[in-house]
Structures are given as structure tokens and as C-alpha cells.
Design a protein around this motif. Sequence first.
Motif, short mmCIF file in Angstrom:
data_model
loop_
_atom_site.label_atom_id
_atom_site.label_comp_id
_atom_site.label_asym_id
_atom_site.label_seq_id
_atom_site.Cartn_x
_atom_site.Cartn_y
_atom_site.Cartn_z
N GLU A 69 0.84 -1.24 -0.11
CA GLU A 69 -0.01 0.00 -0.02
C GLU A 69 0.90 1.19 -0.16
OE1 GLU A 69 -3.26 2.08 2.79
OE2 GLU A 69 -3.09 -0.05 2.94
N LYS A 70 2.05 1.27 0.72
CA LYS A 70 2.69 2.26 0.92
C LYS A 70 3.46 2.49 -0.49
CE LYS A 70 4.26 3.19 5.50
NZ LYS A 70 3.24 4.38 5.62
N GLU A 71 4.04 1.37 -1.03
CA GLU A 71 4.69 1.40 -2.19
C GLU A 71 4.45 0.27 -3.44
OE1 GLU A 71 6.85 3.44 -3.90
OE2 GLU A 71 8.46 3.65 -2.63
N PRO A 72 3.43 1.12 -4.09
CA PRO A 72 2.61 -0.05 -4.84
C PRO A 72 3.54 -0.69 -6.09
CG PRO A 72 1.41 2.02 -4.59
CD PRO A 72 2.81 2.21 -3.99
N SER A 73 4.63 0.09 -6.14
CA SER A 73 5.58 -0.47 -7.18
C SER A 73 6.29 -1.85 -6.82
CB SER A 73 6.38 0.44 -8.05
OG SER A 73 7.04 1.10 -6.99
N LEU A 74 6.34 -1.98 -5.40
CA LEU A 74 7.22 -2.92 -4.89
C LEU A 74 6.78 -4.48 -5.60
CD1 LEU A 74 7.75 -2.73 -1.15
CD2 LEU A 74 9.15 -2.65 -2.67
N ASN A 75 7.70 -5.40 -5.58
CA ASN A 75 7.28 -6.70 -6.10
C ASN A 75 5.95 -7.30 -5.26
OD1 ASN A 75 7.15 -9.55 -6.80
ND2 ASN A 75 9.31 -9.59 -6.68
N PRO A 76 4.99 -7.81 -5.85
CA PRO A 76 3.90 -8.57 -5.12
C PRO A 76 4.30 -9.54 -4.09
CG PRO A 76 3.33 -8.19 -7.51
CD PRO A 76 4.78 -7.65 -7.27
N ASN A 77 5.35 -10.13 -4.34
CA ASN A 77 5.79 -11.38 -3.72
C ASN A 77 6.56 -11.09 -2.32
OD1 ASN A 77 4.82 -13.28 -5.62
ND2 ASN A 77 6.73 -13.04 -6.77
N VAL A 78 6.72 -9.78 -2.13
CA VAL A 78 7.19 -9.19 -1.07
C VAL A 78 6.70 -9.90 0.38
CG1 VAL A 78 5.85 -7.11 -0.60
CG2 VAL A 78 8.26 -7.23 0.13
N ALA A 79 7.47 -10.22 1.05
CA ALA A 79 6.89 -10.59 2.59
C ALA A 79 6.28 -9.69 3.77
CB ALA A 79 7.96 -11.61 3.15
N GLY A 80 7.06 -8.49 3.41
CA GLY A 80 6.94 -7.44 4.40
C GLY A 80 8.01 -6.47 4.30
N ALA A 81 8.16 -5.40 5.03
CA ALA A 81 9.14 -4.57 5.15
C ALA A 81 9.31 -3.88 6.27
CB ALA A 81 8.89 -3.46 4.06
N THR A 82 10.56 -3.32 6.71
CA THR A 82 10.53 -2.44 7.99
C THR A 82 10.37 -1.15 7.36
OG1 THR A 82 12.88 -2.38 7.68
CG2 THR A 82 12.17 -3.94 9.06
N ALA B 68 17.15 -5.08 -9.03
CA ALA B 68 16.23 -4.03 -9.31
C ALA B 68 14.81 -4.60 -9.59
CB ALA B 68 16.91 -3.17 -10.43
N VAL B 69 14.94 -5.62 -10.58
CA VAL B 69 13.25 -6.09 -10.98
C VAL B 69 12.96 -7.01 -9.70
CG1 VAL B 69 13.93 -6.06 -13.37
CG2 VAL B 69 14.21 -8.12 -12.20
N HIS B 70 13.81 -7.51 -8.95
CA HIS B 70 13.37 -8.41 -7.93
C HIS B 70 12.51 -7.50 -6.90
CE1 HIS B 70 13.07 -11.70 -5.04
NE2 HIS B 70 13.68 -11.15 -4.25
N TYR B 71 13.15 -6.49 -6.53
CA TYR B 71 12.27 -5.24 -5.80
C TYR B 71 11.18 -4.54 -6.38
CZ TYR B 71 15.96 -5.32 -1.91
OH TYR B 71 16.69 -5.67 -0.90
N ILE B 72 11.55 -4.16 -7.60
CA ILE B 72 10.64 -3.04 -8.27
C ILE B 72 10.51 -3.82 -9.78
CG2 ILE B 72 9.90 -0.88 -8.94
CD1 ILE B 72 10.74 -0.62 -6.08
N PRO B 73 9.64 -4.66 -10.05
CA PRO B 73 9.60 -5.31 -11.39
C PRO B 73 9.17 -4.36 -12.55
CG PRO B 73 8.21 -6.39 -9.82
CD PRO B 73 8.60 -5.39 -9.13
#
Lengths: 361, 109, 362
Positions: A126-139, A277-282
Amino acid sequence: MDTNYETIIIGGGVLGSSIAYHLSDCKKDRILVLDQKFPLAGTSGSTQAWIWVHNKTPSWYAEFNMYSAELFPYLAKKIGDVEYKQTGGLSPFFNEADREKALQLAKAYKEIGIKIKVLSREEALEKEPSLNPNVAGATYSSIDGNVNPFRLVDRYMRAAKKNGVQYSTFNKVTEIQKLHDKFIVVSEKGTFVCKNLILAGGTWSRELGKLVDINIPVNQVRGQILVTEPLKPFLNYTISGVRQTFNGEVLIGYSMEKEGFNRATTLDLIQETANMAVHYIPGLRKAKVVRAFSGIRAMPEDGLPILGSIPGIDRLYVAATHSGMTLSPLIGTLMSELILDGETSVPIDRYSISRFDSLVR
Amino acid sequence: MDKTTIICRCEEISYEEIEDVISIGARRFDDVKRLTRCGMGPCQSKICSSLVAEIIHDKTGLPFPEIPLPRMRMPISPIKIGTLTTNSTTFSSVKSVLDEVELEDGKVK
Amino acid sequence: METDVLIIGAGPAGLTAAVETASRGLDVTIVEESLSMGGQLIQQTQVLGSLPSFYQPKRGFELAQRLRKLVEDTSVRCLLGHRVIGFYKDGSVGISDEANVFPLKAKKIIVATGAAEKAIAFPKWTLPGIMTIGAAQTLLNRDFVLPGKHAVIIGTSDFAMDVALQLSEGGVQVKAMVEKSQTVLARDTEKVNQVSKMGIPVHVNSSIKEARGIGRVEEIDIEQREQIMTIPLDTVCVDGGRSPILDVFYQLECSFGYQRELGGWIPQYNPFFRTDREDVFLAGNAAGVSSQGVLLVTGIIAGINASESLGALSKEEAEIKTTSLWKEIETLETKLDPDVWNARIRHVQNYEHPVLTDQFIS
């Protein structure tokens, strides 16, 4: 050019120039900065320049970084626009082991008053919509951000010069002698005398230390960074590894190699970084890389700053650290206090060079 | 030369801006670049580097062999990130910041 | 992918180097960014006056055709539409066809990346309609597009004369040629006479002061002895000279020297057209900007010596051939401009003393 100074600072990078500015702002008293090349030619000019607090350990070192980050809004008022932006920092993670680390980190930080949040997958996206949808979470930490490193050093340098500081560039120091109440600093372009001498040589600290027979245990760690063409602003946060500049370029990289002073880039690492780069932001897949650059970080042996006076040699000081961009306003302030008042408003004992066993070479 | 003349067309940097940073001590293309952004655009200084060398020469009298080339970098010409990801699958040297956080007895050190 | 010799660039020098190496049985690969072989020769419609003694006088595009034929008769692998983007840690070359990047391991590399035209800055030089003289020639002879109707050419080199004539013949009104020196720079007097016969005025001691126009160049001011002359036009062709394209050498960590007459910074090389990296040779304008004839010879020398380094011909034979080819260069280059020849000799003699070296070491 004058030859007699109250204080000489060796190194005109972000630390040396910040010290020159802060010191001259307190007391305009014959200050000279010597640089073997030109400010920004070394580490300060080849960085992503995050202003970064969160994920730094131990927590008291994170606290030290936080104090410095908090100075940036005021700094801009004093030296001019440095394109500082407190974007907030986001460190995505992709597995549950890292979530456990993140939770422990948040707990440890809480004790010292640094707020970091561990975001769920949904919150991160929600904060960073361009992140990889497979992200588990973030600090997430609100205090992090970034700055234009070129502007920052340029502004420090110009503000220092306005305060009467002199710069002698393309002038390598070749010899230092300590007489009972002064230093003789021999350089390629001449010999100078000063009362206070500050070693702010960054990656070259070890070499500078040799001139005074002191072991300053700073090593070199290479980082390679990709620069994209300017893109429409689309990143909301400074992401560990990726950030967007004012111009829209995206800087990508989080690599560490031990290659001494070799600043070459390699296609191996450029391609790995592209993968990151593409792993974080496809969405970055379509962006063009216009350049890769390589910077040599100054890395003290235990990763922590080396700050303060050097035991046994009166009026000789050292300032060498990783994270020089983030720490520059604080270290500039504290080193000025130390030189003018003999004590600092934030304790720096933990960062004394005396913590290392082999002080004398 | 007219001070408003553009020297770096990618970043629209004028003669005047370059003159200014030479006056504060810049002596090489890369010094000028970091202080002005001249040469940071898509052409990566391929067009402006000789123009800047001439200005440095005119302003400082430095002979051309003492004005080094800009530091050139890969990729030799711009390339899509997606293309770069082909035939490379490793992450060995690229780290995430959480890799640097070490736990001891389940707690941050 | 592996190869004995990788040649970067399929211009005149790259092609002669390919013929020399492939004809000796070596496995040769050419990487070329564009989709055609021949480089700048393709749009040279004029007869090339100063070719090596073993060539008949030819127009540029005819020479390109002949070289292409020679290469096609060998087993050279031609990667057209491919470009070198960088190098791997193990020395492999990174090549891209835009969809992929792949490594190529080459025993020897011959770099023949050519030269790029230099810009001249004046107020509003970035207006559309203002272009390098080479760009104007490419539009005319390769793309069959007229760059405009009314043009001024800034510069009077031999090349500028060629393009002035070609533009005129193509139907462009060349309103003037502008030269800042006291005399015309072209050495080919026959061409200068032709230009004058076409009624193209040549202004010496003159320079371009500024361009004006909204959205496109509409007029320029020429300054001659403090007098301003305004010329309405839609095209300005600027001849700022050329300088070698060095990116590949720089990434390969070759050393450089400076020779103004050869285009400025050039890689350091020895009489065998080998750089200070044992496995890297060079040829063509990248080894110093010169005439088409000289470029062909440098490609042959680089090809012969790359072959010798791989054992494809004897040291003695390579040396004999190299010495006689250097005589060709001397003849051609002295005729072109003795200063260029002298600079080349100076450059080769400086082999052990590069000016710019260790460019990645802080």
C-alpha cells in the motif's frame, strides 16, 4: 597562499568539508582544507546518499545516526538547498527469517526511542505499490531519506569558503611532522604549519595515519551502482537498495566487494544489480541504464566511526567513518566542539580510536 | 563566448555554470560534472566532453594532455534493465540491508 | 560463445582486419552495432583519392561493397545489430542484441570503433536544422533525405568540401562555407576549385556568432573582422573535426596518450598496433583520425599481428609485412598532412610513457 594556520583539515570530502564549515561557523580562525584531488572525486561523489538510520546496529549507533539525520532540515537553512528529502525509508524482505530479524530490530530500537514499523505484505504494497507483489513485508522508518551528495559537499565547501576557509586542491600531503606546539604539513604544493590537525581522509585514512605513525584501521569496500534514465517520479520512499533522485533517475545497488582502491565496474555485478532491481521493483525492467558507477566506501574495521583526538599526540584529530553523508552534520558539529571546547554535546567516547589494540604502527 | 550558450545539451548546462565551477577550482571534466551535472545525461558526456576541455584550457591555461578524459563507464551505451537480467541468475555480491542485521540469542546485537 | 579474434566495429579497418585474420584460418567474430558493414564508407559517394598502392581508386560505397564481399567469402561470424556493452571479471566480452546479454570469450580483441564528430558550441547551436557535417552527409547519401534547402557549412576541411559538393549536386543551395583560419584547410585544390566553380562563397577569418529561429534554425550571424553578416537558411552543417571513440579501450583499462593532430586522446599502441594490453589490438580512426586509405592499412597491420600472436603466421613474416605496410602509411599520411604522420610516429615512440593510465584506481 598563507602557510600558517590555526587548523588544517586533510580531506575535503563530505566529512572534511562539513568540519571546515561547522568549525568556521563557530570561529573564523585561519582554516585550510587540503585535498589530494578535488572534493567529490572520491567516496563522497559516488554514493546513493541515503540519509539512513534504520537497520543500523548496534542500536546506540542507530541513535547517533538519528541525531545527525535530525540536523538536515536546519542544515539546509544554513548552507542552502541540498535537495534533502525526508522520504521515509523502506527495507523490503522476502522471507520469514528476515521478518524475525525485523521484529527483533524494531524491539531493540524501541528501547532507545527510534520508531520502526514492521509492515505486513499488504501494508508494504500500500505504501509502495511498485514493490514486487511477492514481498513478505518491510521495515519502515519515517526518519530516513536522501540528499543530493554533490549539492551537499558543494554547499559545505562554498559556505566554508564564505567563512574564510581556504581550500588547496590537487595537493597531496606527503609528510607530517609534530613539533612540540605545532604540526608541519608538507604537501606537493608547499609546506604549511598549524596548531590543530584533523585527518579526514576517508578511504585513505590508513595512508594518512602512516604519516604520523598511527594505525587508523579503515578498509575499502567497493559498491557498484546503476543509474537509470530519468523516469516519472514513482517511488514514494527511499528503499534500501533503490532510490529515485530529484531528476527522476533511479539509483540501484547494494553490493560490497573487497577490491582495494580499484573503482572499475564489472558486467557480472551490473547484471546482478539489474536482477536485484527487478526483484524489488518489477516495473524497472523497462527502464534504461545509462551508467554504472563504482565507489569505494571507507569501512572502519568494526564498521563504526573513528572520531576524536588521537591519544598521545596533542591536537591531532581523526574523523573517519562509513555513512559519511548521514553523519556529516553531526560529526562536523561534534568535531568543532571538541576542537574549540575540548568536549562534545553528544558523547563520542565509544568512537575513540583507542578502542583498537594496535594504535601505534 | 556568450555566457548563456548551452554546453551540455542533455542537461542544459550553460557556459556560465561551467565557468563558475572552474573558478572554484575544478580542473577536470569529472570535477565539472559532479558540481554542475554537465555530462550526466543520456549521452554520458560524449558530446560535451571536448567542449568542456576547451573551456578548462581557455580559463586555466592547462595544456590539453593535462585535462584527463572523463571517466567512462559501462554500459557502453544505454541498455534496458530487463535485457541486463538475461543470462545472470546469481545474487552473490548484492546484499539486502537486513543481511547486515545480526541476531544473537534471538536478539539484535 | 568462444572465438579466436573478436573485432569490434565493421568499418573499413574492422573489415580489413577481419580478412587478414580469417584468411589465415582463425575463428573470427565481428560485432557491429548497425545492420550493415562498411561503416562511414557507405555514404562516401566521392572517389577516394588516397588509397594504398594495392587498391584501385574507388568511390567509398564501392570499396565498402568490395570489402563486404571479401569478408563474406571467409567464414567470419558477423554479429550485425549487436553491440558490446561491457566486460566481465574473467575478461569475457558482454554483447547484447537488445533482447539478451551474453558473454563471448575471445583470445584476441581488435578494437575498431572509429571516431565521433566533435561539436562546436555557439548560442542556439542546439536548434533543429543544425547538425554535424557527417550527419548531413548520412541523411543525403544513406537515407536519401535532403537535410534542408539552404545550408551554410562551418569548416573547410577536405571532407567539408566533399559534402558541400554532394549537397549542391543533391539540390541543396550551399550559401556559404565559413572558416575561422586565415586560409581554407582543404588540401585537395581540385576540390576547392570545384566548390568555387559551383559559386559557393568561402569566408575565411570568419566564425559563427549565433543562430536564431523558433523551433528550427532560421538564420545565423557570421562574424568577419568585426562585421556581422546575417544569412537566412534552414540548415547549418558543422565540421568540428573528429575524435577517436574510446569507451571500449577505457573499460579494457588500456592506457592513453594525447596527440592533437590525431584527434586528441588515443590509446597507447606499439608498431604492431597492439595496445598495452597484450590481448588487445586496435585499428582505424580509433588509433588516430586519418584518411580512408590509412584506415585500411591499420586494419591489415592489426590483423597480421593478431594472427601472429595466435601462431597463424611467423614472427619474421609478420614483421616484414608490418614494416612494408608502415611505409604505405607514411606515403599516404605524409601526402595527407605531414603533421598527422609526425604525430603518429611520436605517439608510437611514446608507447612506454602513457599520459593517462590506471584510470580506475583511486
